[in-house]
Design an enzyme around this catalytic site. Structure first.
Site: not given
Ligand code: SIN
Length: 357
Positions: A111-112, A31
């Site tokens: 973040t995932d 993200t």
């Molecule tokens: C994010 O980064 O918050 C979600 C998408 C990902 O993990 O690539």
């Protein structure tokens, strides 16, 4: 164990540009590199579409903190993280850190699955130079995007650790929303909030704000240079890698998943148990049978904090199970994969590893 003293640096004391530490910024997507159709949209965006040069251009202050060497390693949504990208990233980090020209690495990531990648690197990077992961909850196109400040803070932490001997030796770090976490303990705890990462029970290692870095505690467990693991054994075709899967225990659970996994030839199963890693009797019977067929079974908990006591909610000694301690199921899977790839399969040997890392 190296417990750093609390100390700080201020961006006003940054030396001349040529003497700034050289920090490689490796972009993998997420993200932080996401773009949405409009600035108010923080959920309907595409992750990993903004290139590393654009990410860096949004943060002119980086040039006062470090000499940046950018690399685009991948452009993925981290839900789609693969073993092969993991090994590419880890090998690239090890190569860069082995060079006298690189003082540290920052990885931008989704973040995932950040908590999994961070722990994998914590166990497999062979350097005490800083490796700092960061990410964002809002896409680069959003109002109040959190990525630019997270990136600046991550580079600030990497530059600080690179230039302060007392701060070295803490393994892989995660800089997010002004906090600095250990890769071992950090987990994502919110689907939307910008304060999405926590280290349950034990808290962050320290903080970073306005160019100032402070560590408030150290990292006790083994990692990086004191880790026995390398990625060499995982750097093989998918079929040769030890397959480790996760199953959950819940009301009315059947043994279908475990039986299918054993029949498919998995080498390890991590169970996300209830409470103190307790397991529904139906599932426990299936897992005990899996152990008798040579599958490593690790008990962790689906609860978001705390730890799983060995021989607490299940008779691990009798059943041949291993306790994950305070590792959540996803991190426990990372350690079990590395352990199996290193040839460790006996429950007692695996337990020792889970007690060490
Ligand atoms: C994010 O980064 O918050 C979600 C998408 C990902 O993990 O690539």
């Amino acid at each position: 164990m190296n417990i750093p003293t609390s100390s700080s640096s201020n961006s006003s004391s940054v030396p001349g540009a040529s003497s700034l530490p050289r920090i490689a910024v490796l972009a993998t997507g997420g993200t932080i590199a996401g773009a949405a159709p409009d600035a108010a949209n923080t959920s309907g965006y595409q992750a990993g579409v903004v290139g590393v040069d654009q990410l860096l251009a949004a943060v002119p202050a980086l040039s006062t903190v470090a000499r940046i060497a950018p690399e685009q390693i991948a452009s993925v949504d981290s839900k789609d993280m693969t073993m092969s990208l993991w090994t590419t990233l880890a090998q690239r980090i090890n190569t860069l850190l082995a060079s006298d020209d690189v003082d540290g690495v920052v990885v931008t990531h989704g973040t995932d699955t950040l908590e999994e990648t961070a722990y994998l690197l914590h166990l497999s990077v062979k350097s005490d130079k800083p490796v700092v992961l960061t990410a964002a909850m809002r896409p680069a196109s959003a109002l109040s995007a959190d990525g630019p400040l997270n990136l600046l803070n991550a580079v600030t932490v990497a530059a600080y650790v690179a230039t302060h001997a007392a701060a070295r030796g803490q393994g892989v770090l995660v800089a997010f929303n002004n906090r600095i976490h250990s890769a071992r303990d950090v987990v994502k705890t919110s689907t939307y909030a910008v304060d999405a990462f926590q280290s349950p029970e034990i808290g962050a290692l320290g903080w970073v704000q306005d160019g100032r870095v402070e560590f408030q505690r150290g990292v006790v467990r083994a990692h990086t240079l004191t880790s026995e693991f390398t990625l060499a054994s995982l750097d093989s075709p998918d079929a040769a890698r030890p397959q480790v899967e996760i199953v959950a225990s819940y009301a009315g659970v059947s043994r279908l998943a475990v039986d299918a996994l054993v029949a498919a030839g998995v080498r390890g199963i991590v169970v996300a148990g209830t409470g103190n890693g307790s397991i529904h009797q139906t599932l426990q019977q299936a897992l005990a049978e899996a152990v008798s067929r040579g599958v490593a079974v690790v008990r962790s908990s689906r609860v978001g904090s705390g730890h799983v006591m060995r021989n607490g909610a299940a008779a691990d000694d009798a059943l041949g199970f291993v306790s994950a301690g305070s590792l959540n199921p996803y991190k426990a899977r990372v350690l079990l994969m590395l352990a199996l790839a290193a040839g460790q399969t006996a429950p007692a040997a695996l337990q020792k590893l889970f007690d060490t890392y």
